[in-house]
Design a protein around this motif. Structure first.
Motif, mmCIF file in Angstrom:
data_model
loop_
_atom_site.group_PDB
_atom_site.id
_atom_site.type_symbol
_atom_site.label_atom_id
_atom_site.label_comp_id
_atom_site.label_asym_id
_atom_site.label_seq_id
_atom_site.Cartn_x
_atom_site.Cartn_y
_atom_site.Cartn_z
ATOM 1 N N ALA A 25 0.824 -1.211 0.000
ATOM 2 C CA ALA A 25 0.000 0.000 0.000
ATOM 3 C C ALA A 25 0.857 1.259 0.000
ATOM 4 N N GLY A 26 1.902 1.262 0.845
ATOM 5 C CA GLY A 26 2.762 2.441 0.944
ATOM 6 C C GLY A 26 3.502 2.730 -0.347
ATOM 7 N N LEU A 27 4.065 1.691 -0.982
ATOM 8 C CA LEU A 27 4.802 1.898 -2.226
ATOM 9 C C LEU A 27 3.865 2.198 -3.391
ATOM 10 N N THR A 28 2.657 1.629 -3.364
ATOM 11 C CA THR A 28 1.662 1.974 -4.395
ATOM 12 C C THR A 28 1.339 3.459 -4.321
ATOM 13 N N LEU A 29 1.134 3.952 -3.107
ATOM 14 C CA LEU A 29 0.880 5.374 -2.904
ATOM 15 C C LEU A 29 2.064 6.217 -3.382
ATOM 16 N N GLN B 99 -9.834 14.184 -10.347
ATOM 17 C CA GLN B 99 -9.142 15.268 -9.652
ATOM 18 C C GLN B 99 -7.634 15.092 -9.737
ATOM 19 N N LEU B 100 -7.169 13.860 -9.596
ATOM 20 C CA LEU B 100 -5.735 13.593 -9.591
ATOM 21 C C LEU B 100 -5.128 13.708 -10.981
ATOM 22 N N SER B 101 -5.823 13.189 -11.991
ATOM 23 C CA SER B 101 -5.284 13.158 -13.352
ATOM 24 C C SER B 101 -5.551 14.436 -14.132
ATOM 25 N N GLY C 77 -6.620 4.064 -2.446
ATOM 26 C CA GLY C 77 -7.599 4.809 -1.655
ATOM 27 C C GLY C 77 -6.957 5.868 -0.771
ATOM 28 N N LEU C 78 -5.733 5.592 -0.283
ATOM 29 C CA LEU C 78 -5.034 6.576 0.543
ATOM 30 C C LEU C 78 -4.854 7.892 -0.197
ATOM 31 N N MET C 79 -4.740 7.812 -1.523
ATOM 32 C CA MET C 79 -4.614 9.018 -2.331
ATOM 33 C C MET C 79 -5.976 9.554 -2.772
ATOM 34 N N VAL D 293 -7.742 13.132 -1.848
ATOM 35 C CA VAL D 293 -7.904 14.147 -2.899
ATOM 36 C C VAL D 293 -9.310 14.736 -2.849
ATOM 37 N N ILE D 294 -10.308 13.873 -2.618
ATOM 38 C CA ILE D 294 -11.685 14.366 -2.505
ATOM 39 C C ILE D 294 -11.813 15.296 -1.307
#
Length: 433
Positions: A166-170, A309-311, A351-353, A357-358
């Motif tokens: 999860a941490g590295l995916t983020l 929002q992110l992209s 989901g952490l991101m 973002v929301i």
């Protein structure tokens, strides 16, 4: 960043169509983002995941058609109806569930007709920035615990492998969004998921047995409204409608909240164009369709809003592409199985991101409108909204009817805004030391 600067950084506006290869990649990003939640609902309720995937895709296309292709909203399986659907399925069979889902859709259509008659001017009065900002923040942060648990636990117990994935995916998502340019800079979520999946595979977190046993072509197991285990069933189940229709209040608040988020990040007022009546009608017809073929009720998805929002890609063409892919993948057993094999640690990292973002979009509403929290009234509105929504202070009216913290927070925010007196001009209502 001002709203003007924010819009200048957009890669694809609402009605811009990316080139086909770019469109495919962007649509896959949305598909992967919503897939886990969309199939989790039917799995928990006892329905067919492939039918849910198909109905979400077609439901999204229906929503786009009704809204004249003007709202970039993806329709996924709604979590609000899991408990009543599971109970009705176990007690009566699918016809009862189907009638409940169709009733939910019809309820939306009735509300859409009422909105068409009275207009949407009331929206500005009951949803000022001091209410909108905290509500948007709650929509994102209420999911924080789910993301954190997915990113740290396996089978209910802490596991360092889940934390690492999860941490590295983020981290990969953040670096991709910050430093990659061109097409790769538009798909940070997809890059993060691909990296997380490969890492999870190396750590033994990916189960490929379902992929090996899945057929290349598999017809979804449709449960039609008046068919019960292969036999015609004309029975009427009023209990199904009485059980599920009250939960429309929950999904309606989510619907309004998501439109507020979309309005903020795109700069387009969807309450006026195409109109709240159109968005409600699109949501309602999508649920009616799902109920007719064996799918759960649908609703707009915050995950997809987070991806936009992110992209900085708001194109309705991309959402339509994700819908077509979802409907197509429902018939391709191995592709569905591969996506289904993505471990929770990966989706937790995403989901952490996305959920954050929301929430940040809600914070930006407060900043842009310079909401003053030295004013007592604004504090009294925001405080309960945040705690009730994020803490999920929910109201279980019955074992089947449970109003989530997000729904209660939204309703409470509206009520407080209407009831609390505003400061008179010339008088200082601020808190003093």
């Amino acid at each position: 960043m001002t709203e003007k600067q924010n819009q200048e950084s957009v890669r694809y506006q609402l009605y811009e169509r990316p080139p086909f290869a770019t469109l495919l990649g962007l649509s896959l990003q949305h598909l992967f983002s919503m897939f886990g939640a969309t199939i989790l609902v039917p799995l928990l309720a006892g329905l067919s995941p492939s039918v849910a995937l198909f109905s979400s895709g077609i439901g999204t296309l229906i929503h786009l058609l009704v809204t004249r292709g003007r709202v970039p909203a993806y329709m996924g399986s709604s979590f609000a109806f899991i408990i009543p659907m599971a109970s009705l399925l176990k007690t009566f069979g699918y016809p009862a569930v189907g009638q409940g889902v169709v009733a939910v859709g019809l309820c939306y259509l009735v509300i859409a007709l009422l909105v068409a008659k009275v207009g949407t001017d009331w929206m500005d009065k009951i949803f000022p920035p001091e209410v909108v900002g905290p509500v948007i923040m709650v929509i994102g942060l209420s999911l924080a615990q789910t993301a954190a648990q997915s990113g740290t636990e396996i089978n209910g117990h802490y596991d360092w492998r889940a934390f690492l994935v999860a941490g590295l995916t983020l981290l990969v998502m953040i670096l991709s969004n910050q430093f990659l340019k061109g097409f790769l800079g538009m798909i940070p979520v997809l890059i993060g998921i691909a990296f997380g999946y490969l890492l999870a595979m190396l750590l033994g977190l990916v189960d490929l047995s379902g992929v090996q046993s899945a057929a290349w072509f598999s017809l979804p197991k449709f449960d039609f409204l008046f068919m019960n285990k292969g036999h015609f069933d004309s029975a009427f189940y009023p209990l199904a409608m009485l059980t599920m229709v009250p939960l429309v209040l929950v999904t309606l608040s989510e619907h309004l909240g998501h439109l507020l988020v979309l309005k903020k990040i795109t700069g387009h007022d969807f309450f006026k164009d195409p109109g709240l009546n159109k968005t409600l009608a699109g949501d309602g017809l999508a649920s009616v369709f799902a109920g007719l073929i064996g799918g759960p009720a649908v609703t707009s998805y915050g995950e997809n809003i987070g991806v936009m929002q992110l992209s900085k890609v708001y194109s309705v063409w991309v959402i339509a592409g994700a819908a077509v892919l979802a409907a197509f993948f429902a018939f391709i057993g191995k592709l569905t199985a591969i996506i289904q094999s993505v471990p929770a640690a990966v989706t937790g990292g995403v989901g952490l991101m996305l959920y954050g973002v929301i929430a940040a979009a809600g914070l930006q509403v407060l900043v842009d409108h310079r909401v003053d929290y030295s004013e007592k009234r604004n504090l009294l509105i925001a405080g309960p909204i945040l705690v009730i929504g994020i803490g999920n202070f929910h109201w279980a009216l019955t074992s089947q009817i449970d109003f989530s913290g997000v729904a209660l927070a939204t309703v409470l925010g509206v009520c407080l805004n209407v009831l609390l007196p505003k400061a008179e001009k010339g008088k200082d209502s601020r808190l003093r030391d």
